[in-house]
Motif scaffolding. Sequence first.
Motif, mmCIF file in Angstrom:
data_model
loop_
_atom_site.group_PDB
_atom_site.id
_atom_site.type_symbol
_atom_site.label_atom_id
_atom_site.label_comp_id
_atom_site.label_asym_id
_atom_site.label_seq_id
_atom_site.Cartn_x
_atom_site.Cartn_y
_atom_site.Cartn_z
ATOM 1 N N SER A 273 15.163 15.414 -34.049
ATOM 2 C CA SER A 273 13.978 14.562 -34.182
ATOM 3 C C SER A 273 14.366 13.122 -34.505
ATOM 4 C CB SER A 273 13.048 15.111 -35.274
ATOM 5 O OG SER A 273 12.483 16.340 -34.876
ATOM 6 N N LEU A 274 15.389 12.956 -35.372
ATOM 7 C CA LEU A 274 15.869 11.602 -35.682
ATOM 8 C C LEU A 274 16.481 10.949 -34.441
ATOM 9 C CD1 LEU A 274 17.369 12.288 -39.217
ATOM 10 C CD2 LEU A 274 15.626 10.570 -38.704
ATOM 11 N N SER A 275 17.223 11.735 -33.668
ATOM 12 C CA SER A 275 17.811 11.212 -32.429
ATOM 13 C C SER A 275 16.718 10.762 -31.464
ATOM 14 C CB SER A 275 18.681 12.291 -31.778
ATOM 15 O OG SER A 275 19.179 11.853 -30.522
ATOM 16 N N ARG A 276 15.675 11.573 -31.319
ATOM 17 C CA ARG A 276 14.571 11.215 -30.424
ATOM 18 C C ARG A 276 13.865 9.949 -30.912
ATOM 19 N NH1 ARG A 276 9.431 15.165 -28.854
ATOM 20 N NH2 ARG A 276 8.367 13.686 -27.442
ATOM 21 N N HIS A 277 13.658 9.870 -32.252
ATOM 22 C CA HIS A 277 12.987 8.701 -32.819
ATOM 23 C C HIS A 277 13.753 7.421 -32.485
ATOM 24 C CE1 HIS A 277 10.979 6.114 -35.773
ATOM 25 N NE2 HIS A 277 12.193 5.709 -36.132
ATOM 26 N N GLN B 210 10.135 7.945 -42.234
ATOM 27 C CA GLN B 210 10.182 8.132 -43.695
ATOM 28 C C GLN B 210 10.278 9.604 -44.057
ATOM 29 O OE1 GLN B 210 6.900 6.312 -45.832
ATOM 30 N NE2 GLN B 210 7.107 7.756 -47.510
ATOM 31 N N LYS B 211 9.449 10.442 -43.424
ATOM 32 C CA LYS B 211 9.466 11.879 -43.733
ATOM 33 C C LYS B 211 10.758 12.531 -43.265
ATOM 34 C CE LYS B 211 5.571 11.779 -45.749
ATOM 35 N NZ LYS B 211 5.541 11.881 -47.226
ATOM 36 N N LEU B 212 11.269 12.108 -42.083
ATOM 37 C CA LEU B 212 12.521 12.672 -41.587
ATOM 38 C C LEU B 212 13.687 12.293 -42.494
ATOM 39 C CD1 LEU B 212 12.146 12.146 -37.735
ATOM 40 C CD2 LEU B 212 12.113 14.323 -38.954
ATOM 41 N N ARG C 230 4.434 11.398 -35.536
ATOM 42 C CA ARG C 230 4.906 10.995 -34.203
ATOM 43 C C ARG C 230 3.771 11.055 -33.197
ATOM 44 N NH1 ARG C 230 6.101 13.424 -29.744
ATOM 45 N NH2 ARG C 230 5.911 15.496 -30.686
ATOM 46 N N LYS C 231 2.971 12.145 -33.256
ATOM 47 C CA LYS C 231 1.837 12.280 -32.337
ATOM 48 C C LYS C 231 0.797 11.188 -32.585
ATOM 49 C CE LYS C 231 1.907 17.249 -31.446
ATOM 50 N NZ LYS C 231 1.095 18.493 -31.499
ATOM 51 N N MET C 232 0.662 10.793 -33.859
ATOM 52 C CA MET C 232 -0.324 9.766 -34.203
ATOM 53 C C MET C 232 0.178 8.368 -33.863
ATOM 54 S SD MET C 232 -1.441 11.337 -37.937
ATOM 55 C CE MET C 232 -2.672 10.083 -38.312
ATOM 56 N N GLY C 233 1.451 8.257 -33.442
ATOM 57 C CA GLY C 233 2.023 6.956 -33.126
ATOM 58 C C GLY C 233 2.468 6.176 -34.343
ATOM 59 N N LYS C 234 2.550 6.839 -35.518
ATOM 60 C CA LYS C 234 2.962 6.179 -36.756
ATOM 61 C C LYS C 234 4.453 6.439 -36.957
ATOM 62 C CE LYS C 234 -1.603 6.514 -38.881
ATOM 63 N NZ LYS C 234 -2.392 6.949 -40.053
ATOM 64 N N GLN C 235 5.281 5.665 -36.224
ATOM 65 C CA GLN C 235 6.710 5.934 -36.196
ATOM 66 C C GLN C 235 7.384 5.647 -37.538
ATOM 67 O OE1 GLN C 235 7.981 3.618 -32.774
ATOM 68 N NE2 GLN C 235 7.913 5.454 -31.486
ATOM 69 N N ASN C 236 6.913 4.654 -38.264
ATOM 70 C CA ASN C 236 7.523 4.346 -39.562
ATOM 71 C C ASN C 236 7.340 5.491 -40.555
ATOM 72 O OD1 ASN C 236 8.391 1.846 -38.675
ATOM 73 N ND2 ASN C 236 6.557 0.766 -39.397
ATOM 74 N N LEU C 237 6.118 6.051 -40.560
ATOM 75 C CA LEU C 237 5.875 7.194 -41.460
ATOM 76 C C LEU C 237 6.656 8.413 -40.995
ATOM 77 C CD1 LEU C 237 2.032 6.826 -42.107
ATOM 78 C CD2 LEU C 237 3.899 6.379 -43.700
ATOM 79 N N GLN C 238 6.785 8.573 -39.673
ATOM 80 C CA GLN C 238 7.593 9.677 -39.147
ATOM 81 C C GLN C 238 9.032 9.561 -39.644
ATOM 82 O OE1 GLN C 238 8.629 9.364 -35.078
ATOM 83 N NE2 GLN C 238 9.512 11.416 -34.930
ATOM 84 N N LEU D 228 9.572 23.279 -48.673
ATOM 85 C CA LEU D 228 9.347 21.836 -48.765
ATOM 86 C C LEU D 228 9.869 21.140 -47.513
ATOM 87 C CD1 LEU D 228 8.579 19.243 -50.235
ATOM 88 C CD2 LEU D 228 10.770 19.351 -51.442
ATOM 89 N N GLY D 229 11.050 21.529 -47.061
ATOM 90 C CA GLY D 229 11.625 20.933 -45.869
ATOM 91 C C GLY D 229 10.792 21.179 -44.629
ATOM 92 N N VAL D 230 10.245 22.384 -44.502
ATOM 93 C CA VAL D 230 9.407 22.720 -43.346
ATOM 94 C C VAL D 230 8.179 21.824 -43.300
ATOM 95 C CG1 VAL D 230 7.927 24.504 -42.346
ATOM 96 C CG2 VAL D 230 10.207 25.097 -43.176
ATOM 97 N N GLN D 231 7.535 21.619 -44.451
ATOM 98 C CA GLN D 231 6.323 20.793 -44.477
ATOM 99 C C GLN D 231 6.637 19.326 -44.172
ATOM 100 O OE1 GLN D 231 3.418 22.123 -44.440
ATOM 101 N NE2 GLN D 231 4.310 24.149 -44.790
ATOM 102 N N LEU D 232 7.764 18.831 -44.672
ATOM 103 C CA LEU D 232 8.152 17.457 -44.358
ATOM 104 C C LEU D 232 8.400 17.288 -42.860
ATOM 105 C CD1 LEU D 232 10.562 16.670 -47.336
ATOM 106 C CD2 LEU D 232 8.306 15.666 -46.935
ATOM 107 N N TYR D 233 9.042 18.288 -42.250
ATOM 108 C CA TYR D 233 9.301 18.224 -40.805
ATOM 109 C C TYR D 233 7.986 18.205 -40.025
ATOM 110 C CZ TYR D 233 10.896 19.434 -36.122
ATOM 111 O OH TYR D 233 11.116 19.433 -34.776
ATOM 112 N N ASN D 234 7.080 19.085 -40.397
ATOM 113 C CA ASN D 234 5.801 19.151 -39.681
ATOM 114 C C ASN D 234 4.979 17.868 -39.861
ATOM 115 O OD1 ASN D 234 6.369 21.692 -38.711
ATOM 116 N ND2 ASN D 234 5.263 22.772 -40.328
ATOM 117 N N MET D 235 5.049 17.268 -41.059
ATOM 118 C CA MET D 235 4.353 15.995 -41.272
ATOM 119 C C MET D 235 4.932 14.916 -40.360
ATOM 120 S SD MET D 235 3.779 15.769 -45.407
ATOM 121 C CE MET D 235 2.710 14.328 -45.299
#
Length: 668
Positions: free
Chosen positions: A284-288, A259-261, A249-257, A237-244
């Motif tokens: 990833s959170l630090s980069r965000h 949320q999943k993180l 992030r690639k799609m530019g949807k930072q809020n959704l990124q 479950l954690g792996v899939q959340l990370y990949n989502m």
Amino acid sequence: MYIWTMPFRYFYSIIIGLALLNTFAFGFQKQANTPTTEQIENWAHLIQEDDTPDSVKTQLYLQLINFYESSEEYENMARQAIDFFHYPTFLDSSNWVKKSFLEKALSYRNQIEDSLLLGNLELKIAGAWFNLQEFDSAISHYTRALEHLDENDSLYIADTYFFRGQAEDYKGNMLEAMQDYQIARDIYESQGDEDFANYAKGGMAILFSKYGIYEPAQDIREELVEFYKTREIEGDLGVQLYNMAETYRKMGKQNLQLQKLQELEALIPFEPEDFYLEALTYFSLSRHFGEKNDIEYQTQYFRKGEEVKDKVPQNWNENGAYLITKGLLEIKLGNLVEGKAIAQQLLDLSATKENMDHRIGALELLEEAYEKSGQTDEALNALRQLTSYKDSIFEANQATSFAYYQTLYETEKKEREILRKNLELEDLQTESRFRIQVFLGIILVLIVGGIIFFLSLNLKNTRKAKKLQEEFSQELLKIQEEERKRISKDLHDGLGQSLLLIKNKVALNQPENAGEMLDTAISELRSIARSLHPMQLEKLGLAQALTQLLDQIDSETDIFVSHEIAPLSKTLDKNVELQLYRIAQESINNILKHSEAKAMRVILETREDQIELSIEDNGKGFDFSEKYQDFHSLGLKTLKERTASIKGSMKVNSEKGKGTKLSFLINA
């Protein structure tokens, strides 16, 4: 950067290095003396011990492989090489050594008869090349593995397609990788293996994301996340959340990124320990937060990641996600020299590993660092390289996406044509099956009808015969009773009265003993009359008649008689009363004649709508299985017929030396 989930039976440890020359030489050194069985067992035991150092375990593995080779036990050599491949050593260059020994074992392929073992060897060699990032060689050996595996090795075949799909993915062969993932998924699902089917789906999602096909990628991940939540499967479950989050992030949807993180961060205390995933989550959170210029949270999460990463045996200086996060933090903190150095290191690394994401991240860092340091020309150059590279990726992705959807369209077109043909064929088959079914149905109806008619006729004849037999038996018993009744009446009313007169006349002359003799004669005559037909039964009823009979037997014989005769709550049919009385009479006669009993007990009681008569003695008993057919000697035949005539049931319980109990159950 995305994280892979892999089947545990083929978990490839990614280990850094070029060659373990000393260990390699030691492994192939021939033994001066052939090791004993005890030594071989001791080596195997030491390998299993946790305290044995990695270098020693590696040498022991190589000694065992060398021994089996010198003993020409090539299949055992191959199995040992496969076990060595699975051994997660952290020594430098172990992948080269593992690959060398797998290839050495495979060189004896002509002496290995087990096709699954050969396929497994090719599979492990491909894995070793994969770990060395030699993907062309890996793909070649995965293909050879498929040639050795047969239809009975379904899961191994699925694994081979799955891993070959990964290698094709890293090579940039999107269509080939997608095809392999789909084949692997279909095989896993056909085998009912949901977990491994989900691994293949995860690979497909990563592949879609890599080429900018985000919607189907996220759809697959949403499906997997729901599956893992429903099944409460930890880790995946954690792996899939990370990949989502990475895809958002690639799609530019930072809020959704974010949320999943944050969902993933909340899971960390409850998930199995996965320090690598935990470290990447914090980075990833630090980069965000760095991209949002929130330096406080950026620094906080980077420090958390730093604390966790040291628990993971990996060279983090070659990890792109870590270098991007670290470089971005240095730039945000104003350490521009350190930031540019990290960005250049990442740029060189991305060129070596041909990683698109890392190259884009490096150029973005360089462009920002140069701009902040006032090096506008260098910043502009970095920006041009970044724009040009993104444009080339976009064009490549567009071309790949077009090729994918075109292939998908052609495939669906062919599938529709095949479906149409199959439907036509199915219609013909359905019509043919219907005609056959109608024909077989008619035949079956005729057969079943004939059988039912025959059975019905046979049952009817059987019932008729049984009814005639019962009527005959009842009529016979009735005639016997009528005859007995007539004889009893004649004896009682005729001879009995005559003897009584004789007694009175003799009594007047008072001859010696004449009266006593006549009393005896009269008593015997009356006893005969009672045995032929119980007159007291008609006058007193069944309960009183049985009581008188038992009192008479108690007074005239040496046997002790006890009874529990309950008055009947319902009036019985005369024939039923008579048959019950005769059953009791004949059962008692059998006790007196054959049982040698000292005591007997008779019980008559009413149970709801039934009457139970039980007669029990403490005599010598008998073996019912031996005497069952001897109805005449035991008097059982008459008892059975009488019971059946009044639609009752009879039960015999007897054992040698333990007496006999007869039970009769009659519907009231």
